[in-house]
Design an enzyme around this catalytic site. Structure first.
Site, short mmCIF file in Angstrom:
data_model
loop_
_atom_site.label_atom_id
_atom_site.label_comp_id
_atom_site.label_asym_id
_atom_site.label_seq_id
_atom_site.Cartn_x
_atom_site.Cartn_y
_atom_site.Cartn_z
N LYS A 33 0.83 -1.29 -0.11
CA LYS A 33 -0.03 0.19 -0.13
C LYS A 33 0.69 1.13 0.02
O LYS A 33 1.72 1.47 0.69
CB LYS A 33 -0.77 -0.06 1.24
CG LYS A 33 -1.74 1.06 1.19
CD LYS A 33 -2.82 1.03 2.49
CE LYS A 33 -2.32 1.67 3.71
NZ LYS A 33 -2.34 3.26 3.88
N ASP A 60 -3.41 4.26 -1.77
CA ASP A 60 -4.25 4.67 -0.52
C ASP A 60 -4.20 6.38 -0.41
O ASP A 60 -3.70 6.53 0.52
CB ASP A 60 -4.09 4.04 0.56
CG ASP A 60 -5.21 4.18 1.81
OD1 ASP A 60 -6.17 4.80 1.41
OD2 ASP A 60 -4.72 4.10 2.93
N LYS A 62 -6.81 8.42 -0.33
CA LYS A 62 -8.21 8.73 0.16
C LYS A 62 -8.56 9.84 -0.48
O LYS A 62 -8.91 10.96 0.13
CB LYS A 62 -8.20 8.77 1.63
CG LYS A 62 -7.87 7.48 2.51
CD LYS A 62 -7.71 7.67 3.84
CE LYS A 62 -7.01 6.54 4.47
NZ LYS A 62 -5.61 6.24 4.25
N ASP A 65 -13.51 14.82 -2.83
CA ASP A 65 -13.59 16.20 -3.50
C ASP A 65 -14.87 16.41 -4.04
O ASP A 65 -15.69 15.36 -4.04
CB ASP A 65 -12.21 16.41 -4.34
CG ASP A 65 -11.88 17.94 -4.07
OD1 ASP A 65 -12.86 18.86 -4.39
OD2 ASP A 65 -10.66 18.16 -4.00
N THR A 124 -10.50 3.91 10.92
CA THR A 124 -10.55 2.95 12.03
C THR A 124 -10.01 3.68 12.96
O THR A 124 -9.88 3.09 14.23
CB THR A 124 -9.84 1.78 11.35
OG1 THR A 124 -8.55 2.43 10.99
CG2 THR A 124 -10.43 0.83 10.32
N ARG A 216 2.35 -1.15 11.18
CA ARG A 216 3.13 -1.08 12.30
C ARG A 216 3.52 -2.49 12.80
O ARG A 216 4.56 -2.85 13.24
CB ARG A 216 2.96 -0.21 13.24
CG ARG A 216 3.16 1.18 12.42
CD ARG A 216 2.57 2.21 13.23
NE ARG A 216 1.15 2.40 12.83
CZ ARG A 216 0.07 3.21 13.73
NH1 ARG A 216 0.66 4.12 14.19
NH2 ARG A 216 -1.02 3.06 13.32
O1 LIG Z 1 -9.81 3.45 7.89
C1 LIG Z 1 -8.46 3.57 7.82
C2 LIG Z 1 -8.16 3.70 6.34
C3 LIG Z 1 -6.82 3.50 6.17
N1 LIG Z 1 -6.05 3.13 7.00
C4 LIG Z 1 -4.49 2.94 6.64
O2 LIG Z 1 -4.12 1.54 6.96
C5 LIG Z 1 -2.72 1.74 7.43
C6 LIG Z 1 -2.91 0.90 9.04
O3 LIG Z 1 -1.63 1.00 9.29
P1 LIG Z 1 -1.22 0.64 10.95
O4 LIG Z 1 0.20 0.82 11.13
O5 LIG Z 1 -1.52 -1.15 10.75
O6 LIG Z 1 -2.29 0.99 11.72
C7 LIG Z 1 -2.18 3.16 7.59
O7 LIG Z 1 -1.55 3.29 6.43
C8 LIG Z 1 -3.47 3.87 7.46
O8 LIG Z 1 -3.20 5.13 6.50
C9 LIG Z 1 -6.46 2.96 8.41
O9 LIG Z 1 -5.45 2.74 9.39
N2 LIG Z 1 -7.76 3.20 8.43
#
Ligand SMILES: O=c1ccn([C@@H]2O[C@H](COP(=O)(O)O)[C@@H](O)[C@H]2O)c(=O)[nH]1
Length: 238
Positions: A33, A60, A62, A65, A124, A216
């Site tokens: 991603k 990603d 997002k 607009d 999230t 992470r």
């Molecule tokens: O609702 C959302 C949309 C995108 N993300 C993205 O996913 C990863 C999650 O990374 P972690 O390190 O596992 O937390 C990150 O790139 C976000 O931009 C999201 O977390 N929630």
């Protein structure tokens, strides 16, 4: 598709050199991603690198607009030959429909496979309290996520980004072919960080997730390859 193919790893780093180093550290990862930090710092070069390596790409950025601008962004993004592109569902039906049409037209004109456009339902990192008291949305969180998913589906999009917490409801309502891409995934042994609506990888798959986005817990681990393998083993054993 193997278990490992359902895990998307974010390249949340500040330079193309760091991104390439991470890709080389994790040769078993097939789906990467590219998000805001890397794209804003380094532009689309990393997409060519990933394609040359035979990787699938989730772009990603997002987009959120007005219809004309959203469609333009998706048209350009589709020209990169990526697999998944994110927009925000609250951009509304006209914007989502125009974005979908623009992406398909651009990919077709370039002789590429059409990317799957997926809409973010509710980040999230937000919980029921933030939805009610910060965003002032009076719907229950699960109902809000469902309404955003239905809006995306009615607009012709291939799926949504949602928390694993809403995956079962969205799977039941939107059907088996609708893509549910779930961040907010944390193995038992990982810290939650800024994520709020989390489940373990196995729980997310059982709930109906098509793909898991896990950053992470893998990329910030002392041994990223061991962390990725451990997640795949836990998924295979579940
Ligand atoms: O609702 C959302 C949309 C995108 N993300 C993205 O996913 C990863 C999650 O990374 P972690 O390190 O596992 O937390 C990150 O790139 C976000 O931009 C999201 O977390 N929630």
């Amino acid at each position: 598709m193997t278990t490992a193919d359902r895990v998307i790893v974010p390249l949340d780093v500040a330079s193309e050199a760091e991104a390439i180093a991470l890709v080389q550290t994790l040769p078993a990862v097939t789906f990467w991603k590219v998000g805001l930090e890397l794209f804003v710092s380094s532009g689309p070069g990393i997409l060519s690198y990933l394609k040359d390596q035979g990787k699938r790409i989730f772009l990603d950025l997002k987009f959120h607009d007005i219809p004309n601008t959203l469609a333009g962004a998706c048209r350009t993004a589709a020209g990169y030959g990526v697999d998944l592109i994110t927009v925000h569902a609250p951009a509304g039906k006209t914007a989502l429909q125009m974005a979908q049409q623009a992406a398909v037209a651009a990919a077709t004109a370039a002789g590429l496979s059409s990317p799957n456009l997926i809409a973010v339902t509710l980040l999230t990192s937000l919980d029921a309290r933030s939805l009610a008291f910060e965003l002032k949305v009076s719907l229950e969180l699960s109902d809000y996520a469902l309404q955003m998913a239905l809006l995306a589906q009615e607009s012709g999009l291939a799926g949504v980004v949602c928390s694993p917490h809403e995956a079962a409801l969205l799977r039941r309502t939107c059907g088996d072919d609708f893509l549910l891409v779930c961040p907010g995934v944390r193995p038992e042994w990982a810290t939650q960080g800024d994520q709020r609506r989390v489940m373990t990888p196995a729980q997310a798959i059982v709930a109906g997730a098509s793909y898991l986005v896990i950053g992470r817990p893998i990329t910030a681990a002392p041994d990223p390859e061991a962390a990725f393998n451990r997640i795949c083993q836990e998924l295979a054993a579940s």
